[in-house]
Design a protein around this motif. Structure first.
Motif, PDB file in Angstrom:
ATOM      1  N   ASN A  41      57.262 -23.778  27.433  1.00 57.07           N
ATOM      2  CA  ASN A  41      58.251 -24.710  27.956  1.00 57.07           C
ATOM      3  C   ASN A  41      58.803 -25.523  26.798  1.00 57.07           C
ATOM      4  N   LEU A  42      60.069 -25.855  26.868  1.00 51.58           N
ATOM      5  CA  LEU A  42      60.689 -26.727  25.880  1.00 51.58           C
ATOM      6  C   LEU A  42      61.008 -28.053  26.551  1.00 51.58           C
ATOM      7  N   TRP A  80      50.423 -38.975  20.040  1.00 53.54           N
ATOM      8  CA  TRP A  80      50.907 -37.768  20.707  1.00 53.54           C
ATOM      9  C   TRP A  80      51.837 -36.958  19.807  1.00 53.54           C
ATOM     10  N   ILE A  81      52.594 -37.641  18.927  1.00 50.43           N
ATOM     11  CA  ILE A  81      53.566 -36.917  18.100  1.00 50.43           C
ATOM     12  C   ILE A  81      52.880 -36.107  17.000  1.00 50.43           C
ATOM     13  N   ASN A  82      51.649 -36.523  16.628  1.00 49.33           N
ATOM     14  CA  ASN A  82      50.876 -35.749  15.649  1.00 49.33           C
ATOM     15  C   ASN A  82      50.399 -34.421  16.232  1.00 49.33           C
ATOM     16  N   ARG A  83      50.318 -34.357  17.541  1.00 52.02           N
ATOM     17  CA  ARG A  83      49.706 -33.220  18.232  1.00 52.02           C
ATOM     18  C   ARG A  83      50.698 -32.155  18.697  1.00 52.02           C
ATOM     19  N   ILE A  84      51.981 -32.419  18.541  1.00 49.25           N
ATOM     20  CA  ILE A  84      52.976 -31.468  19.056  1.00 49.25           C
ATOM     21  C   ILE A  84      53.572 -30.636  17.926  1.00 49.25           C
ATOM     22  N   GLN A  85      54.092 -29.493  18.315  1.00 51.46           N
ATOM     23  CA  GLN A  85      54.979 -28.731  17.430  1.00 51.46           C
ATOM     24  C   GLN A  85      56.350 -28.809  18.071  1.00 51.46           C
ATOM     25  N   VAL A 127      57.452 -28.059  21.945  1.00 47.21           N
ATOM     26  CA  VAL A 127      57.069 -26.753  22.471  1.00 47.21           C
ATOM     27  C   VAL A 127      55.739 -26.942  23.206  1.00 47.21           C
ATOM     28  N   ALA A 128      55.749 -26.691  24.523  1.00 48.47           N
ATOM     29  CA  ALA A 128      54.556 -26.900  25.345  1.00 48.47           C
ATOM     30  C   ALA A 128      54.118 -25.563  25.939  1.00 48.47           C
TER      31      ALA A 128
END
Length: 156
Positions: free
Chosen positions: A18-19, A127-132, A153-154
Motif C-alpha cells: 500500500n502507498l 515513526w519516520i525512522n521506521r518507514i521506507q 510504502v506499507a
C-alpha cells in the motif's frame, strides 16, 4: 554449468504494498550548478538547493541550513541522471529531521522516481525512522522547481 536453468517453484503471489501519502515536497533548486566532467563515476552535476517545503497530514517542515544539494551523476549517454540528494528539515513543531534519497531522473521528460529515507532522534517522530518512502516528481527546468509526492510504502 552450461545450459543450467534454475528450477523456480511456483510460490504464493505477493500482494503489492500500500502507498500512504506522506507529503507534497517542493524543492527550489539554486542557479548555482557545477559540472565535474569525466570523473571515475561519470559526469557529476552538483545542484545546490535553496529551499524545500514539505506539506502533509503527518509531516510539515521546511529546509534548514545551507548544506543541501543534489549530487547528480549523469548516465553514460546523458539521457538520465542518478540522484544523490540530502537535506535537513525542521518541522512546524521545531523537530530536526535529516532526509536523503537516491533515484533516477529521465532527462528527456524530467520525471523523477526516488526512495527517501529519514533520520530523527525525537520520540514524536520515531515513526519516520521506521518507514521506507518512495517519491515521484517532475522537475521544471525553466523555473528550477521540482515537485514530488512522497509516499510511505506499507506492507499489504
Amino acid at each position: 554449468m552450461t545450459g543450467w536453468v534454475p528450477d523456480f517453484e511456483e510460490g504464493p503471489v505477493m500482494t503489492p504494498p500500500n502507498l500512504i501519502h506522506l507529503a507534497t515536497v517542493t524543492v527550489n533548486l539554486s542557479k548555482n550548478v557545477f559540472f565535474i566532467p569525466n570523473g571515475p563515476k561519470g559526469t557529476r552535476v552538483v545542484a545546490d538547493v535553496d529551499d524545500v517545503t514539505i506539506v502533509g497530514d503527518r509531516l510539515n517542515a521546511k529546509m534548514v541550513g545551507s548544506a543541501a544539494a543534489d549530487w547528480l551523476t549523469l548516465g553514460p549517454d546523458g539521457s538520465y541522471g542518478v540522484l544523490d540528494v540530502r537535506f535537513t528539515m525542521k518541522t512546524d513543531d521545531d523537530v530536526l529531521i535529516y532526509c536523503e534519497y537516491g533515484g533516477r531522473i529521465n532527462l528527456a521528460t524530467n520525471k523523477v522516481v526516488a526512495a527517501p529515507s529519514f533520520q530523527c532522534g525525537d520520540e514524536a517522530y520515531d515513526w519516520i525512522n521506521r518507514i521506507q518512502a518512495i517519491a515521484t516528481g517532475t522537475n521544471n527546468t525553466e523555473t528550477g522547481v521540482l515537485v514530488y509526492e512522497f509516499y510511505e510504502v506499507a506492507p499489504a
